[in-house]
Design a protein around this motif. Structure first.
Motif, mmCIF file in Angstrom:
data_model
loop_
_atom_site.group_PDB
_atom_site.id
_atom_site.type_symbol
_atom_site.label_atom_id
_atom_site.label_comp_id
_atom_site.label_asym_id
_atom_site.label_seq_id
_atom_site.Cartn_x
_atom_site.Cartn_y
_atom_site.Cartn_z
ATOM 1 N N MET A 1 63.983 30.762 17.679
ATOM 2 C CA MET A 1 65.164 30.532 18.363
ATOM 3 C C MET A 1 66.212 29.498 17.778
ATOM 4 O O MET A 1 65.643 28.392 17.246
ATOM 5 N N PRO A 2 67.412 29.784 17.798
ATOM 6 C CA PRO A 2 68.264 28.870 17.053
ATOM 7 C C PRO A 2 68.263 27.408 17.457
ATOM 8 O O PRO A 2 68.053 27.444 18.890
ATOM 9 N N TYR A 3 68.350 26.342 16.891
ATOM 10 C CA TYR A 3 68.428 25.051 17.476
ATOM 11 C C TYR A 3 69.357 24.876 18.611
ATOM 12 O O TYR A 3 69.165 24.379 19.729
ATOM 13 N N GLU A 4 70.474 25.374 18.434
ATOM 14 C CA GLU A 4 71.576 25.158 19.504
ATOM 15 C C GLU A 4 71.179 26.050 20.752
ATOM 16 O O GLU A 4 71.815 25.297 21.803
ATOM 17 N N ASN A 5 70.163 26.738 20.895
ATOM 18 C CA ASN A 5 70.019 27.725 22.142
ATOM 19 C C ASN A 5 68.485 27.087 22.436
ATOM 20 O O ASN A 5 67.943 27.546 23.685
ATOM 21 N N CYS A 6 67.648 26.171 21.769
ATOM 22 C CA CYS A 6 66.429 25.785 22.016
ATOM 23 C C CYS A 6 66.481 24.415 22.349
ATOM 24 O O CYS A 6 66.341 23.898 23.713
ATOM 25 N N CYS A 7 66.492 23.458 21.491
ATOM 26 C CA CYS A 7 66.496 22.188 21.484
ATOM 27 C C CYS A 7 67.421 21.289 21.712
ATOM 28 O O CYS A 7 67.282 20.168 22.409
ATOM 29 N N GLN A 8 68.454 21.790 21.141
ATOM 30 C CA GLN A 8 69.671 20.737 20.875
ATOM 31 C C GLN A 8 70.224 20.328 22.420
ATOM 32 O O GLN A 8 70.576 19.057 22.846
ATOM 33 N N PRO A 9 70.297 21.443 23.604
ATOM 34 C CA PRO A 9 70.616 21.044 24.849
ATOM 35 C C PRO A 9 69.663 19.822 25.328
ATOM 36 O O PRO A 9 70.351 18.926 26.143
ATOM 37 N N TYR A 10 68.443 19.654 25.070
ATOM 38 C CA TYR A 10 67.783 18.562 25.384
ATOM 39 C C TYR A 10 68.180 17.426 24.730
ATOM 40 O O TYR A 10 67.988 16.183 25.326
ATOM 41 N N HIS A 11 68.144 17.229 23.460
ATOM 42 C CA HIS A 11 68.489 16.251 22.613
ATOM 43 C C HIS A 11 69.959 15.785 23.232
ATOM 44 O O HIS A 11 70.090 14.354 23.070
ATOM 45 N N LEU A 12 70.686 16.604 23.555
ATOM 46 C CA LEU A 12 71.960 16.058 24.200
ATOM 47 C C LEU A 12 71.723 15.521 25.530
ATOM 48 O O LEU A 12 72.884 15.043 26.022
ATOM 49 N N GLN A 13 70.890 15.936 26.285
ATOM 50 C CA GLN A 13 70.683 15.398 27.563
ATOM 51 C C GLN A 13 71.710 16.371 28.534
ATOM 52 O O GLN A 13 71.917 16.005 29.589
#
Length: 116
Positions: A1-13
């Motif tokens: 899964m692309p970072y933008e769809n996977c972990c980025q929303p968590y990292h950006l809170q």
């Protein structure tokens, strides 16, 4: 899964990781990106004394991560293999069974058992 769809929303809170496995994946990505703040904030409060933001940052920057493999996952445990290059640029693997805790709707890394 692309970072933008996977972990980025968590990292950006923007979102909270909904499962222990999702948190594990986002923490691995945070190590890859050397996001010491995220690693610190997702470590359970009882374990933060031993792991400062700077220590996480130093560890992340000192390692070339290659890939993550989830071996198994349950409600609050994730066994994984994280592949990386060691200081001599030789491939190596970190194999751990991690424990997580859900508090007030948010998952936290607690600790883990390493396998050799």
């Amino acid at each position: 899964m692309p970072y933008e769809n996977c972990c980025q929303p968590y990292h950006l809170q923007i979102k909270q990781a909904p499962t222990a496995e999702a948190l594990m994946r986002s923490r691995y990505s945070a190590f890859v990106l050397a996001d010491g703040d995220y690693l610190y904030e997702t470590t359970h409060l009882s374990k933060r004394k031993r792991n400062s933001k700077d220590a996480y940052l130093k560890s992340a920057k000192g390692t070339k991560w290659l890939k993550l493999e989830i071996v198994s996952a349950s409600l609050d445990q994730v066994e994984f293999k994280a592949f990386y290059l060691d200081k001599k640029f030789q491939p190596d693997v970190l194999h751990e069974k991690s424990n997580f805790k859900l508090e007030n709707g948010k998952w936290f890394y607690v600790d883990g058992v390493f396998y050799s």
